[in-house]
Scaffold this motif. Sequence first.
Motif, short mmCIF file in Angstrom:
data_model
loop_
_atom_site.label_atom_id
_atom_site.label_comp_id
_atom_site.label_asym_id
_atom_site.label_seq_id
_atom_site.Cartn_x
_atom_site.Cartn_y
_atom_site.Cartn_z
N PRO A 18 0.85 -1.20 0.00
CA PRO A 18 0.00 0.00 0.00
C PRO A 18 0.89 1.25 0.00
CG PRO A 18 -0.58 -1.49 1.82
CD PRO A 18 0.69 -1.98 1.22
N LEU A 19 0.58 2.20 -0.87
CA LEU A 19 1.39 3.41 -0.98
C LEU A 19 1.49 4.17 0.33
CD1 LEU A 19 0.19 4.63 -4.47
CD2 LEU A 19 2.46 3.75 -3.90
N TYR A 20 0.44 4.12 1.16
CA TYR A 20 0.47 4.86 2.42
C TYR A 20 1.52 4.34 3.40
CZ TYR A 20 -2.32 1.10 4.53
OH TYR A 20 -2.76 -0.11 4.99
N ARG A 21 2.07 3.14 3.15
CA ARG A 21 3.10 2.59 4.04
C ARG A 21 4.50 3.11 3.71
NH1 ARG A 21 3.82 -3.25 5.15
NH2 ARG A 21 5.02 -2.30 6.81
N ILE A 22 4.68 3.72 2.54
CA ILE A 22 6.00 4.17 2.11
C ILE A 22 6.38 5.46 2.85
CG2 ILE A 22 7.39 4.98 0.17
CD1 ILE A 22 5.67 3.14 -1.61
N VAL A 23 7.52 5.41 3.54
CA VAL A 23 8.02 6.55 4.30
C VAL A 23 9.01 7.35 3.45
CG1 VAL A 23 9.28 7.25 6.36
CG2 VAL A 23 7.71 5.32 6.47
N TRP A 24 9.93 6.68 2.79
CA TRP A 24 10.87 7.34 1.89
C TRP A 24 11.41 6.37 0.87
CZ3 TRP A 24 15.66 5.13 2.24
CH2 TRP A 24 16.11 4.66 3.47
N VAL A 25 12.00 6.95 -0.20
CA VAL A 25 12.55 6.18 -1.31
C VAL A 25 13.99 6.65 -1.53
CG1 VAL A 25 12.32 5.66 -3.77
CG2 VAL A 25 10.26 6.03 -2.39
N ALA A 26 14.92 5.71 -1.57
CA ALA A 26 16.33 6.06 -1.74
C ALA A 26 16.59 6.67 -3.12
CB ALA A 26 17.20 4.82 -1.57
N ASP A 27 17.40 7.69 -3.15
CA ASP A 27 17.78 8.33 -4.40
C ASP A 27 19.00 7.65 -5.01
OD1 ASP A 27 17.29 10.37 -6.33
OD2 ASP A 27 19.02 11.46 -5.55
N LEU A 28 19.81 7.05 -4.17
CA LEU A 28 21.03 6.37 -4.62
C LEU A 28 20.96 4.89 -4.29
CD1 LEU A 28 23.67 8.94 -3.30
CD2 LEU A 28 22.85 8.68 -5.65
N PRO A 29 21.62 4.06 -5.06
CA PRO A 29 21.62 2.62 -4.76
C PRO A 29 22.43 2.32 -3.50
CG PRO A 29 23.06 3.07 -6.62
CD PRO A 29 22.37 4.36 -6.28
N HIS A 30 22.08 1.23 -2.87
CA HIS A 30 22.74 0.81 -1.64
C HIS A 30 24.18 0.39 -1.93
CE1 HIS A 30 23.30 -1.04 2.28
NE2 HIS A 30 23.78 -2.11 1.66
#
Length: 82
Positions: A18-30
């Motif tokens: 569910p989209l509402y569970r997403i807090v943040w998205v990494a801009d760079l790869p791990h």
Amino acid sequence: MAGRMDSPLILIDDKHVPLYRIVWVADLPHWCGDKDCEREGEYEIRLDVEESVWTSLRGRDQVLESLKKWCGDPEDDHDPLF
């Protein structure tokens, strides 16, 4: 209507999130340098309750596009304040 959401869920890897569970998205790869790391080069999608899912660059871009549709993109609002 352009930009309308078909579903509030997105498929990340093999999980319907569910989209509402997403807090943040990494801009760079791990990258951590650990020789046993299995996530090198993948992008972290941080969820609530200290959980994460991992995806490719393409998957990360799909998540960002879905979040823009779900939240509304101020650039598409034609609102002079944005």
